[in-house]
Design a protein around this motif. Structure first.
Motif, PDB file in Angstrom:
ATOM      1  N   ASN A 109       0.904  -1.316  -0.024  1.00 31.23           N
ATOM      2  CA  ASN A 109       0.093   0.101   0.120  1.00 31.23           C
ATOM      3  C   ASN A 109       0.837   1.142  -0.025  1.00 31.23           C
ATOM      4  N   PHE A 110       2.137   0.993   0.611  1.00 28.13           N
ATOM      5  CA  PHE A 110       2.763   2.426   0.548  1.00 28.13           C
ATOM      6  C   PHE A 110       3.511   2.853  -0.709  1.00 28.13           C
ATOM      7  N   LEU A 111       3.644   1.477  -1.550  1.00 29.63           N
ATOM      8  CA  LEU A 111       4.030   1.819  -3.054  1.00 29.63           C
ATOM      9  C   LEU A 111       2.884   2.322  -3.841  1.00 29.63           C
ATOM     10  N   ILE A 112       1.834   1.471  -3.718  1.00 28.26           N
ATOM     11  CA  ILE A 112       0.658   1.822  -4.407  1.00 28.26           C
ATOM     12  C   ILE A 112       0.200   3.267  -4.382  1.00 28.26           C
ATOM     13  N   ALA A 113       0.565   3.819  -3.324  1.00 28.87           N
ATOM     14  CA  ALA A 113       0.310   5.284  -2.939  1.00 28.87           C
ATOM     15  C   ALA A 113       1.016   6.203  -3.647  1.00 28.87           C
ATOM     16  N   GLY A 114       2.139   5.515  -4.196  1.00 28.73           N
ATOM     17  CA  GLY A 114       2.723   6.431  -5.416  1.00 28.73           C
ATOM     18  C   GLY A 114       2.017   6.310  -6.734  1.00 28.73           C
ATOM     19  N   LEU A 115       1.447   5.400  -6.830  1.00 25.10           N
ATOM     20  CA  LEU A 115       0.403   5.185  -8.143  1.00 25.10           C
ATOM     21  C   LEU A 115      -0.585   6.025  -7.993  1.00 25.10           C
ATOM     22  N   ASN A 116      -1.265   6.022  -6.960  1.00 24.06           N
ATOM     23  CA  ASN A 116      -2.308   7.024  -6.633  1.00 24.06           C
ATOM     24  C   ASN A 116      -2.111   8.370  -6.764  1.00 24.06           C
ATOM     25  N   ALA A 117      -1.022   8.870  -6.354  1.00 24.50           N
ATOM     26  CA  ALA A 117      -0.558  10.082  -6.511  1.00 24.50           C
ATOM     27  C   ALA A 117      -0.153  10.541  -7.886  1.00 24.50           C
ATOM     28  N   GLY A 118       0.578   9.445  -8.393  1.00 26.92           N
ATOM     29  CA  GLY A 118       1.214   9.853  -9.946  1.00 26.92           C
ATOM     30  C   GLY A 118       0.194   9.495 -11.028  1.00 26.92           C
ATOM     31  N   LEU A 119      -0.589   8.802 -11.024  1.00 29.23           N
ATOM     32  CA  LEU A 119      -1.790   8.646 -12.241  1.00 29.23           C
ATOM     33  C   LEU A 119      -2.305   9.746 -12.668  1.00 29.23           C
ATOM     34  N   PRO A 120      -3.169  10.431 -11.507  1.00 29.20           N
ATOM     35  CA  PRO A 120      -3.946  11.589 -11.983  1.00 29.20           C
ATOM     36  C   PRO A 120      -2.961  12.841 -12.644  1.00 29.20           C
ATOM     37  N   PHE A 121      -1.525  12.683 -12.163  1.00 26.76           N
ATOM     38  CA  PHE A 121      -0.729  13.867 -12.212  1.00 26.76           C
ATOM     39  C   PHE A 121      -0.170  13.531 -13.832  1.00 26.76           C
ATOM     40  N   LEU A 253       6.846  14.447  -6.760  1.00 26.13           N
ATOM     41  CA  LEU A 253       6.263  14.859  -8.297  1.00 26.13           C
ATOM     42  C   LEU A 253       6.271  16.342  -8.413  1.00 26.13           C
ATOM     43  N   ASP A 254       6.100  17.049  -7.333  1.00 24.48           N
ATOM     44  CA  ASP A 254       6.136  18.422  -7.357  1.00 24.48           C
ATOM     45  C   ASP A 254       7.795  18.878  -7.689  1.00 24.48           C
ATOM     46  N   TYR A 255       8.376  18.380  -7.611  1.00 25.33           N
ATOM     47  CA  TYR A 255       9.830  18.576  -7.845  1.00 25.33           C
ATOM     48  C   TYR A 255      10.347  17.895  -9.170  1.00 25.33           C
ATOM     49  N   PRO A 256      11.481  18.323  -9.746  1.00 22.83           N
ATOM     50  CA  PRO A 256      11.864  17.819 -11.056  1.00 22.83           C
ATOM     51  C   PRO A 256      12.411  16.380 -10.733  1.00 22.83           C
ATOM     52  N   VAL A 257      11.370  15.553 -10.367  1.00 22.35           N
ATOM     53  CA  VAL A 257      11.506  14.035 -10.457  1.00 22.35           C
ATOM     54  C   VAL A 257      10.696  13.434 -11.678  1.00 22.35           C
ATOM     55  N   ARG A 258      11.444  12.825 -12.834  1.00 21.52           N
ATOM     56  CA  ARG A 258      10.661  12.475 -13.836  1.00 21.52           C
ATOM     57  C   ARG A 258       9.309  11.428 -13.305  1.00 21.52           C
ATOM     58  N   PRO A 259       8.327  11.426 -13.813  1.00 18.31           N
ATOM     59  CA  PRO A 259       7.216  10.497 -13.444  1.00 18.31           C
ATOM     60  C   PRO A 259       7.627   9.000 -13.897  1.00 18.31           C
ATOM     61  N   ASP A 260       7.985   9.019 -15.377  1.00 21.77           N
ATOM     62  CA  ASP A 260       8.537   7.593 -15.680  1.00 21.77           C
ATOM     63  C   ASP A 260       9.518   6.740 -14.907  1.00 21.77           C
ATOM     64  N   LEU A 261      10.387   7.823 -14.397  1.00 21.84           N
ATOM     65  CA  LEU A 261      11.639   7.225 -13.648  1.00 21.84           C
ATOM     66  C   LEU A 261      10.995   6.726 -12.196  1.00 21.84           C
ATOM     67  N   LEU A 262      10.058   7.600 -11.854  1.00 22.88           N
ATOM     68  CA  LEU A 262       9.417   7.204 -10.599  1.00 22.88           C
ATOM     69  C   LEU A 262       8.590   6.031 -10.595  1.00 22.88           C
TER      70      LEU A 262
END
Length: 288
Positions: A109-121, A253-262
């Motif tokens: 769930n900790f890792l899936i949280a990144g998916l929940n935050a990243g997909l709408p972005f 995601l708010d900082y210059p971290v590429r979403p594909d790399l994340l």
């Protein structure tokens, strides 16, 4: 049991699809005051229906078990609640499979949280979806979830539900790696939209095919008199790290971290956790 859990998820999915549509229609047709009154009335009717349900926790069977389960707690108040909580923890600690399930749920769930935050972005910022296109992708997730629920309701009961859910979680992280590739490829808008429709449809189906086997295994392997405290402990533990994960990945995601790399890092970490955790905890999922 599998059919009941599937029907339950079907009802929940239908409500998830219909509720926003019905709410939007009523909000357009009714004034705000009337809309609030309708909401209050529906809540009151729901409460009355719940109170009117005759729920029997135990089927006719061992009278000794029913008597034991029906005994009132000897300790009132907080002391009784703490004792029940401790009994739940002791029961989980005594079961390697339950210990694995709780720890695994927390990490996943900790890792899936990144998916929940990243997909709408990425849908809005990277793929530049319109409001209608964004709504369609969300609806396809619900459609996939509904299709999986219907399929499981019609098939025979799964023999090794925990092992099946474990394997499907690896498929989810494989899809996350595919999403990283889609973000990196920068395809034309139409192809991106079509790929997102396919992604959310399959993703919703996988979530449905993971949730039902997990609940099926839990219901069949946890004694009825322990299910309440164990389920509460499992639910609390599973959600414990999710807010932290959402905060962390939203910050990244708010900082210059590429979403594909994340997404790629999340997928790799998820596969590693899924593969090594059963070995660390010495749990053989194929035999459970």
């Amino acid at each position: 049991v599998q059919q009941i859990l599937s029907i339950k998820q079907i009802v929940g999915t239908v409500c998830m699809i219909a509720a926003p549509v019905l709410g939007a229609v009523l909000y357009q047709l009714l004034s705000f005051e009337v809309f609030v009154l309708v909401e209050i009335a529906s809540e009151v009717i729901t409460l009355l229906l719940v109170f009117g349900i005759h729920f029997y926790m135990f089927q006719a069977g061992s009278q000794a078990e029913e008597k034991e389960a029906g005994q009132p707690e000897s300790l009132p108040g907080w002391r009784g609640m703490l004792r029940l909580f401790k009994e739940g923890i002791d029961f989980v600690k005594a079961s390697p499979a339950l210990s694995f399930l709780i720890i695994f749920s927390m990490l996943i769930n900790f890792l899936i949280a990144g998916l929940n935050a990243g997909l709408p972005f990425v849908e809005i910022q990277v793929f530049q979806l319109t409001n209608a296109e964004y709504g369609i992708t969300e609806a396809m997730f619900a459609a996939g979830l509904l299709a999986a629920s219907v399929a499981l309701a019609r098939r025979k009961e799964i023999k090794k539900p925990l092992h099946l859910a474990w394997r499907l979680i690896m498929v989810v992280f494989g899809m996350l790696l595919g999403m990283a590739g889609l973000v990196y490829a920068r395809l034309p808008h139409t192809l991106n939209f079509a790929a997102l429709i396919g992604f959310f449809s399959v993703f919703g189906g996988l979530i449905g095919m993971i949730n039902i086997p997990l609940h099926l295994w839990s219901v069949k392997n946890i004694p009825a008199k322990m299910q309440g405290r164990v389920f509460n402990l499992m639910g609390t533990s599973a959600q414990l790290l999710m807010p932290l994960g959402i905060l962390l990945f939203t910050f990244l995601l708010d900082y210059p971290v590429r979403p594909d790399l994340l997404f790629a890092v999340l997928a790799g970490a998820g596969v590693i956790v899924t593969l090594i955790l059963p070995r660390i905890l010495k749990v053989s999922l194929e035999k459970i």
